[in-house]
Design a protein around this motif. Structure first.
Motif, PDB file in Angstrom:
ATOM      1  N   ASN A   1      26.111  73.260  13.272  1.00 38.95           N
ATOM      2  CA  ASN A   1      26.232  74.135  12.105  1.00 38.95           C
ATOM      3  C   ASN A   1      24.875  74.363  11.450  1.00 38.95           C
ATOM      4  O   ASN A   1      24.533  75.492  11.087  1.00 38.95           O
ATOM      5  CB  ASN A   1      27.219  73.538  11.102  1.00 38.95           C
ATOM      6  CG  ASN A   1      27.368  74.390   9.872  1.00 38.95           C
ATOM      7  OD1 ASN A   1      26.579  74.252   8.935  1.00 38.95           O
ATOM      8  ND2 ASN A   1      28.339  75.272   9.882  1.00 38.95           N
ATOM      9  N   ALA A   2      24.083  73.302  11.319  1.00 35.69           N
ATOM     10  CA  ALA A   2      22.755  73.439  10.709  1.00 35.69           C
ATOM     11  C   ALA A   2      21.838  74.299  11.563  1.00 35.69           C
ATOM     12  O   ALA A   2      21.021  75.058  11.035  1.00 35.69           O
ATOM     13  CB  ALA A   2      22.133  72.058  10.494  1.00 35.69           C
ATOM     14  N   TRP A   3      21.980  74.214  12.856  1.00 37.67           N
ATOM     15  CA  TRP A   3      21.102  74.929  13.776  1.00 37.67           C
ATOM     16  C   TRP A   3      21.499  76.384  13.933  1.00 37.67           C
ATOM     17  O   TRP A   3      20.649  77.276  13.918  1.00 37.67           O
ATOM     18  CB  TRP A   3      21.124  74.218  15.121  1.00 37.67           C
ATOM     19  CG  TRP A   3      20.195  74.766  16.159  1.00 37.67           C
ATOM     20  CD1 TRP A   3      18.937  75.246  15.974  1.00 37.67           C
ATOM     21  CD2 TRP A   3      20.457  74.882  17.552  1.00 37.67           C
ATOM     22  NE1 TRP A   3      18.383  75.642  17.173  1.00 37.67           N
ATOM     23  CE2 TRP A   3      19.309  75.433  18.160  1.00 37.67           C
ATOM     24  CE3 TRP A   3      21.533  74.555  18.351  1.00 37.67           C
ATOM     25  CZ2 TRP A   3      19.226  75.670  19.524  1.00 37.67           C
ATOM     26  CZ3 TRP A   3      21.440  74.785  19.717  1.00 37.67           C
ATOM     27  CH2 TRP A   3      20.290  75.346  20.274  1.00 37.67           C
ATOM     28  N   THR A   4      22.803  76.639  14.087  1.00 38.17           N
ATOM     29  CA  THR A   4      23.249  78.004  14.392  1.00 38.17           C
ATOM     30  C   THR A   4      24.127  78.630  13.319  1.00 38.17           C
ATOM     31  O   THR A   4      24.411  79.821  13.382  1.00 38.17           O
ATOM     32  CB  THR A   4      24.055  78.025  15.700  1.00 38.17           C
ATOM     33  OG1 THR A   4      25.276  77.298  15.510  1.00 38.17           O
ATOM     34  CG2 THR A   4      23.257  77.463  16.854  1.00 38.17           C
ATOM     35  N   GLY A   5      24.610  77.816  12.382  1.00 37.30           N
ATOM     36  CA  GLY A   5      25.550  78.322  11.392  1.00 37.30           C
ATOM     37  C   GLY A   5      26.976  78.364  11.905  1.00 37.30           C
ATOM     38  O   GLY A   5      27.882  78.799  11.201  1.00 37.30           O
ATOM     39  N   TYR A   6      27.204  77.902  13.135  1.00 35.46           N
ATOM     40  CA  TYR A   6      28.550  77.910  13.723  1.00 35.46           C
ATOM     41  C   TYR A   6      29.391  76.838  13.066  1.00 35.46           C
ATOM     42  O   TYR A   6      29.032  75.675  13.034  1.00 35.46           O
ATOM     43  CB  TYR A   6      28.459  77.657  15.229  1.00 35.46           C
ATOM     44  CG  TYR A   6      29.782  77.683  15.934  1.00 35.46           C
ATOM     45  CD1 TYR A   6      30.517  78.854  16.035  1.00 35.46           C
ATOM     46  CD2 TYR A   6      30.305  76.533  16.503  1.00 35.46           C
ATOM     47  CE1 TYR A   6      31.738  78.880  16.696  1.00 35.46           C
ATOM     48  CE2 TYR A   6      31.515  76.552  17.174  1.00 35.46           C
ATOM     49  CZ  TYR A   6      32.234  77.723  17.262  1.00 35.46           C
ATOM     50  OH  TYR A   6      33.438  77.749  17.911  1.00 35.46           O
ATOM     51  N   ASN A   7      30.527  77.243  12.512  1.00 34.40           N
ATOM     52  CA  ASN A   7      31.410  76.326  11.817  1.00 34.40           C
ATOM     53  C   ASN A   7      32.858  76.745  12.061  1.00 34.40           C
ATOM     54  O   ASN A   7      33.459  77.423  11.239  1.00 34.40           O
ATOM     55  CB  ASN A   7      31.092  76.307  10.318  1.00 34.40           C
ATOM     56  CG  ASN A   7      31.841  75.212   9.591  1.00 34.40           C
ATOM     57  OD1 ASN A   7      32.277  74.247  10.188  1.00 34.40           O
ATOM     58  ND2 ASN A   7      31.979  75.372   8.290  1.00 34.40           N
ATOM     59  N   PRO A   8      33.417  76.351  13.216  1.00 38.68           N
ATOM     60  CA  PRO A   8      34.765  76.805  13.550  1.00 38.68           C
ATOM     61  C   PRO A   8      35.822  76.225  12.618  1.00 38.68           C
ATOM     62  O   PRO A   8      35.693  75.098  12.139  1.00 38.68           O
ATOM     63  CB  PRO A   8      34.971  76.290  14.968  1.00 38.68           C
ATOM     64  CG  PRO A   8      34.074  75.107  15.069  1.00 38.68           C
ATOM     65  CD  PRO A   8      32.884  75.440  14.206  1.00 38.68           C
ATOM     66  N   SER A   9      36.851  77.023  12.377  1.00 36.02           N
ATOM     67  CA  SER A   9      37.980  76.546  11.586  1.00 36.02           C
ATOM     68  C   SER A   9      38.801  75.587  12.443  1.00 36.02           C
ATOM     69  O   SER A   9      38.602  75.481  13.657  1.00 36.02           O
ATOM     70  CB  SER A   9      38.851  77.719  11.152  1.00 36.02           C
ATOM     71  OG  SER A   9      39.460  78.306  12.294  1.00 36.02           O
ATOM     72  N   THR A  10      39.742  74.922  11.810  1.00 33.43           N
ATOM     73  CA  THR A  10      40.598  73.996  12.546  1.00 33.43           C
ATOM     74  C   THR A  10      41.374  74.732  13.637  1.00 33.43           C
ATOM     75  O   THR A  10      41.486  74.243  14.761  1.00 33.43           O
ATOM     76  CB  THR A  10      41.569  73.289  11.584  1.00 33.43           C
ATOM     77  OG1 THR A  10      40.809  72.582  10.609  1.00 33.43           O
ATOM     78  CG2 THR A  10      42.463  72.299  12.320  1.00 33.43           C
ATOM     79  N   SER A  11      41.879  75.917  13.324  1.00 32.36           N
ATOM     80  CA  SER A  11      42.642  76.665  14.333  1.00 32.36           C
ATOM     81  C   SER A  11      41.730  77.122  15.479  1.00 32.36           C
ATOM     82  O   SER A  11      42.155  77.143  16.636  1.00 32.36           O
ATOM     83  CB  SER A  11      43.362  77.857  13.714  1.00 32.36           C
ATOM     84  OG  SER A  11      42.443  78.768  13.158  1.00 32.36           O
ATOM     85  N   GLU A  12      40.481  77.462  15.173  1.00 36.97           N
ATOM     86  CA  GLU A  12      39.539  77.818  16.239  1.00 36.97           C
ATOM     87  C   GLU A  12      39.226  76.607  17.127  1.00 36.97           C
ATOM     88  O   GLU A  12      39.108  76.740  18.346  1.00 36.97           O
ATOM     89  CB  GLU A  12      38.244  78.373  15.647  1.00 36.97           C
ATOM     90  CG  GLU A  12      38.389  79.755  15.040  1.00 36.97           C
ATOM     91  CD  GLU A  12      37.142  80.193  14.278  1.00 36.97           C
ATOM     92  OE1 GLU A  12      36.801  81.378  14.385  1.00 36.97           O
ATOM     93  OE2 GLU A  12      36.517  79.350  13.599  1.00 36.97           O
ATOM     94  N   GLU A  13      39.096  75.428  16.518  1.00 38.52           N
ATOM     95  CA  GLU A  13      38.854  74.214  17.294  1.00 38.52           C
ATOM     96  C   GLU A  13      40.027  73.921  18.225  1.00 38.52           C
ATOM     97  O   GLU A  13      39.827  73.564  19.385  1.00 38.52           O
ATOM     98  CB  GLU A  13      38.617  73.017  16.368  1.00 38.52           C
ATOM     99  CG  GLU A  13      37.268  73.024  15.689  1.00 38.52           C
ATOM    100  CD  GLU A  13      37.067  71.816  14.792  1.00 38.52           C
ATOM    101  OE1 GLU A  13      38.004  70.996  14.631  1.00 38.52           O
ATOM    102  OE2 GLU A  13      35.966  71.683  14.233  1.00 38.52           O
ATOM    103  N   VAL A  14      41.257  74.096  17.712  1.00 42.30           N
ATOM    104  CA  VAL A  14      42.445  73.875  18.533  1.00 42.30           C
ATOM    105  C   VAL A  14      42.457  74.853  19.700  1.00 42.30           C
ATOM    106  O   VAL A  14      42.723  74.478  20.846  1.00 42.30           O
ATOM    107  CB  VAL A  14      43.734  73.982  17.688  1.00 42.30           C
ATOM    108  CG1 VAL A  14      44.966  74.029  18.567  1.00 42.30           C
ATOM    109  CG2 VAL A  14      43.823  72.831  16.695  1.00 42.30           C
ATOM    110  N   ALA A  15      42.151  76.120  19.434  1.00 43.65           N
ATOM    111  CA  ALA A  15      42.125  77.130  20.492  1.00 43.65           C
ATOM    112  C   ALA A  15      41.053  76.810  21.526  1.00 43.65           C
ATOM    113  O   ALA A  15      41.286  76.950  22.740  1.00 43.65           O
ATOM    114  CB  ALA A  15      41.895  78.518  19.888  1.00 43.65           C
TER     115      ALA A  15
END
Length: 85
Positions: A56-70
């Motif tokens: 997240n610090a490097w790219t700003g990528y921060n998936p939601s819980t539903s995105e993580e499940v998917a």
């Protein structure tokens, strides 16, 4: 039953002993070294959290819980596909 009383099937023991000997170790030393590489569930979760924070610090990528499940479901599907003969 204590860990010292756990019986390893003979075939598995012999195979592990052969692997240990190939690395110049006793079976006991080989198993001790192997055990040092195994993480507990809490340690794995902690590493995952640190990796997620670094991503997240490097790219700003921060998936939601539903995105993580998917994403987990997709990974499981691809691993199952790759393991098929």
């Amino acid at each position: 039953m204590s860990d010292a009383n756990v019986r390893i099937p003979e075939e598995a023991r012999d195979r592990l002993a052969a692997v240990a000997a190939a690395e110049g170790l006793s079976l006991r030393a080989y198993l001790a070294r192997l055990a040092e590489t195994v993480l507990t569930p809490a340690e794995r979760a902690e590493r995952a959290d640190r990796a997620k924070a670094a991503l997240n610090a490097w790219t700003g990528y921060n998936p939601s819980t539903s995105e993580e499940v998917a994403l987990d479901d997709e990974l499981d599907r691809r691993l199952a596909q790759a393991q098929r003969p």
